[in-house]
Design a protein around this motif. Structure first.
Motif, PDB file in Angstrom:
ATOM      1  N   THR A  66       0.704  -1.077  -0.103  1.00  0.00           N
ATOM      2  CA  THR A  66      -0.348  -0.074  -0.460  1.00  0.00           C
ATOM      3  C   THR A  66       0.380   1.246   0.341  1.00  0.00           C
ATOM      4  N   ILE A  67       2.375   1.048   0.651  1.00  0.00           N
ATOM      5  CA  ILE A  67       2.884   1.922   0.384  1.00  0.00           C
ATOM      6  C   ILE A  67       3.044   2.141  -0.909  1.00  0.00           C
ATOM      7  N   LYS A  68       3.308   1.650  -1.549  1.00  0.00           N
ATOM      8  CA  LYS A  68       3.409   3.038  -3.275  1.00  0.00           C
ATOM      9  C   LYS A  68       2.834   2.368  -3.999  1.00  0.00           C
ATOM     10  N   ALA A  69       1.175   1.003  -3.738  1.00  0.00           N
ATOM     11  CA  ALA A  69       0.707   0.948  -5.061  1.00  0.00           C
ATOM     12  C   ALA A  69      -0.498   1.858  -4.771  1.00  0.00           C
ATOM     13  N   SER A  70      -1.510   2.314  -5.443  1.00  0.00           N
ATOM     14  CA  SER A  70      -1.703   3.669  -5.688  1.00  0.00           C
ATOM     15  C   SER A  70      -3.742   3.490  -5.452  1.00  0.00           C
ATOM     16  N   SER A  71      -3.971   1.811  -6.161  1.00  0.00           N
ATOM     17  CA  SER A  71      -5.104   1.246  -5.815  1.00  0.00           C
ATOM     18  C   SER A  71      -4.935  -0.252  -5.626  1.00  0.00           C
ATOM     19  N   ILE A  72      -5.662  -1.075  -4.400  1.00  0.00           N
ATOM     20  CA  ILE A  72      -5.978  -2.246  -5.164  1.00  0.00           C
ATOM     21  C   ILE A  72      -7.270  -2.914  -5.162  1.00  0.00           C
ATOM     22  N   ASP A  73      -7.544  -3.511  -6.361  1.00  0.00           N
ATOM     23  CA  ASP A  73      -9.214  -3.926  -6.681  1.00  0.00           C
ATOM     24  C   ASP A  73      -8.906  -5.760  -6.509  1.00  0.00           C
ATOM     25  N   THR A  74      -9.414  -6.059  -4.783  1.00  0.00           N
ATOM     26  CA  THR A  74      -9.801  -7.775  -4.945  1.00  0.00           C
ATOM     27  C   THR A  74     -10.975  -8.171  -5.506  1.00  0.00           C
ATOM     28  N   LYS A  75     -11.258  -9.434  -6.134  1.00  0.00           N
ATOM     29  CA  LYS A  75     -11.932  -9.760  -6.910  1.00  0.00           C
ATOM     30  C   LYS A  75     -11.678 -11.326  -6.153  1.00  0.00           C
ATOM     31  N   SER A  76     -12.740 -11.750  -5.528  1.00  0.00           N
ATOM     32  CA  SER A  76     -13.321 -12.813  -4.909  1.00  0.00           C
ATOM     33  C   SER A  76     -13.894 -13.876  -6.468  1.00  0.00           C
ATOM     34  N   PHE A  77     -13.189 -15.366  -5.835  1.00  0.00           N
ATOM     35  CA  PHE A  77     -14.135 -16.116  -6.876  1.00  0.00           C
ATOM     36  C   PHE A  77     -14.248 -17.454  -5.866  1.00  0.00           C
ATOM     37  N   GLU A  78     -14.888 -18.915  -7.042  1.00  0.00           N
ATOM     38  CA  GLU A  78     -15.979 -19.991  -6.797  1.00  0.00           C
ATOM     39  C   GLU A  78     -15.390 -20.539  -7.032  1.00  0.00           C
ATOM     40  N   TYR A  79     -15.173 -21.861  -7.128  1.00  0.00           N
ATOM     41  CA  TYR A  79     -15.629 -22.693  -8.549  1.00  0.00           C
ATOM     42  C   TYR A  79     -16.119 -24.310  -6.879  1.00  0.00           C
ATOM     43  N   PRO A  80     -17.426 -23.583  -6.428  1.00  0.00           N
ATOM     44  CA  PRO A  80     -17.522 -24.572  -6.056  1.00  0.00           C
ATOM     45  C   PRO A  80     -17.579 -26.243  -6.233  1.00  0.00           C
ATOM     46  N   GLU A  81     -17.779 -26.408  -7.434  1.00  0.00           N
ATOM     47  CA  GLU A  81     -17.714 -28.047  -8.053  1.00  0.00           C
ATOM     48  C   GLU A  81     -16.478 -28.772  -8.477  1.00  0.00           C
ATOM     49  N   LYS A  82     -15.510 -27.653  -7.623  1.00  0.00           N
ATOM     50  CA  LYS A  82     -13.975 -27.693  -8.317  1.00  0.00           C
ATOM     51  C   LYS A  82     -13.104 -28.138  -6.226  1.00  0.00           C
ATOM     52  N   LYS A  83     -14.060 -27.355  -5.797  1.00  0.00           N
ATOM     53  CA  LYS A  83     -13.348 -26.941  -3.864  1.00  0.00           C
ATOM     54  C   LYS A  83     -12.445 -26.133  -4.752  1.00  0.00           C
ATOM     55  N   VAL A  84     -12.151 -24.675  -5.659  1.00  0.00           N
ATOM     56  CA  VAL A  84     -11.592 -23.389  -5.194  1.00  0.00           C
ATOM     57  C   VAL A  84     -12.600 -22.661  -5.228  1.00  0.00           C
ATOM     58  N   TYR A  85     -12.102 -21.999  -4.152  1.00  0.00           N
ATOM     59  CA  TYR A  85     -11.809 -20.806  -3.825  1.00  0.00           C
ATOM     60  C   TYR A  85     -11.096 -19.727  -3.232  1.00  0.00           C
ATOM     61  N   GLY A  86     -11.215 -18.278  -3.486  1.00  0.00           N
ATOM     62  CA  GLY A  86      -9.905 -17.084  -3.050  1.00  0.00           C
ATOM     63  C   GLY A  86     -10.235 -16.070  -3.466  1.00  0.00           C
ATOM     64  N   ASN A  87      -9.216 -15.232  -3.681  1.00  0.00           N
ATOM     65  CA  ASN A  87      -9.030 -13.958  -4.031  1.00  0.00           C
ATOM     66  C   ASN A  87      -8.018 -13.789  -4.923  1.00  0.00           C
ATOM     67  N   PHE A  88      -8.359 -13.000  -5.755  1.00  0.00           N
ATOM     68  CA  PHE A  88      -7.147 -12.176  -6.740  1.00  0.00           C
ATOM     69  C   PHE A  88      -7.169 -10.523  -6.627  1.00  0.00           C
ATOM     70  N   TYR A  89      -5.813 -10.094  -6.254  1.00  0.00           N
ATOM     71  CA  TYR A  89      -5.742  -8.751  -5.957  1.00  0.00           C
ATOM     72  C   TYR A  89      -4.955  -8.179  -7.207  1.00  0.00           C
ATOM     73  N   GLU A  90      -5.326  -7.127  -7.529  1.00  0.00           N
ATOM     74  CA  GLU A  90      -4.198  -6.023  -9.000  1.00  0.00           C
ATOM     75  C   GLU A  90      -4.309  -4.513  -7.729  1.00  0.00           C
ATOM     76  N   LEU A  91      -2.851  -4.753  -8.482  1.00  0.00           N
ATOM     77  CA  LEU A  91      -2.530  -3.770  -7.106  1.00  0.00           C
ATOM     78  C   LEU A  91      -1.957  -2.659  -8.668  1.00  0.00           C
ATOM     79  N   LYS A  92      -2.488  -1.181  -8.230  1.00  0.00           N
ATOM     80  CA  LYS A  92      -2.402  -0.379  -9.708  1.00  0.00           C
ATOM     81  C   LYS A  92      -0.683   0.561  -9.077  1.00  0.00           C
ATOM     82  N   GLY A  93      -0.383   1.569  -9.949  1.00  0.00           N
ATOM     83  CA  GLY A  93       1.060   2.330  -9.596  1.00  0.00           C
ATOM     84  C   GLY A  93       2.121   1.327  -8.939  1.00  0.00           C
ATOM     85  N   GLN A  94       2.710   2.124  -8.703  1.00  0.00           N
ATOM     86  CA  GLN A  94       4.115   2.089  -8.737  1.00  0.00           C
ATOM     87  C   GLN A  94       4.973   0.795  -7.424  1.00  0.00           C
TER      88      GLN A  94
END
Length: 185
Positions: free
Chosen positions: A103-131
């Motif tokens: 967060t010191i260098k990132a101008s923003s952080i976009d978080t997207k949660s995802f889930e694939y229950p049929e495969k038991k795959v869950y998590g978060n994807f983070y995209e950090l903008k800026g330097q």
């Protein structure tokens, strides 16, 4: 004689300045990468996924830790694996700590949660903008036995405008990795 030399010099000067000088736009480097073809990553670990043939896989320090290398982009996706042993909340906290340390260098952080229950795959994807030193990160879990994290790093100083084409290419590869990620039975 001197008058003739001055006359020729002035004449050449006047003739050569027929157009007004105009600044030329800066040239931009055009980066094009091949359309990805995906191949399955088979290993002795608890998971499998598909990755681009534009990348290569190399083992890291611990078992089931890997680098997905993009040598032409000077980028590495560092993939780690942890078995869950009554420490699920600790793994989540550590993954989020790795994101929010930027967060010191990132101008923003976009978080997207995802889930694939049929495969038991869950998590978060983070995209950090800026330097930020790491532009893309994610974690994947089945919430009972397995926990995988991945962090994208470039072997260069963070320059968001210059790295944008490579980040977008790898972002699409990471999304494909998430879509094809499966736990072995």
């Amino acid at each position: 004689m001197i008058k003739k030399v001055i006359f020729i010099f002035v004449s050449l000067l006047l003739i050569s300045c027929g157009k007004d000088a105009s600044p030329k736009p800066y040239g931009e480097l055009r980066l094009e990468y091949p359309a990805p073809k995906y191949q399955k990553f088979e290993n002795n670990c608890a998971y499998t996924f598909e990755y681009s043939d534009f990348a290569s896989i190399a083992p890291a320090k611990k078992p089931c830790w890997f680098y997905v290398n993009y040598p032409k982009m000077k980028a590495k996706l560092f993939v780690t694996y942890y078995p869950i042993q009554n420490d699920f909340a600790d793994h989540i906290k550590e993954a989020e700590k790795m994101v929010y340390e930027h967060t010191i260098k990132a101008s923003s952080i976009d978080t997207k949660s995802f889930e694939y229950p049929e495969k038991k795959v869950y998590g978060n994807f983070y995209e950090l903008k800026g330097q930020s030193a790491s532009n893309l990160q994610f974690y994947i879990t089945d919430s009972t036995k397995h926990f995988v994290t991945a962090y994208l790093y470039f072997n260069t100083r963070p320059k968001p405008d210059s790295l944008a084409p490579a980040v977008n290419y790898i972002k699409n590869d990471m999304k494909h990795l998430l879509d094809t990620f499966e736990w072995k039975k």
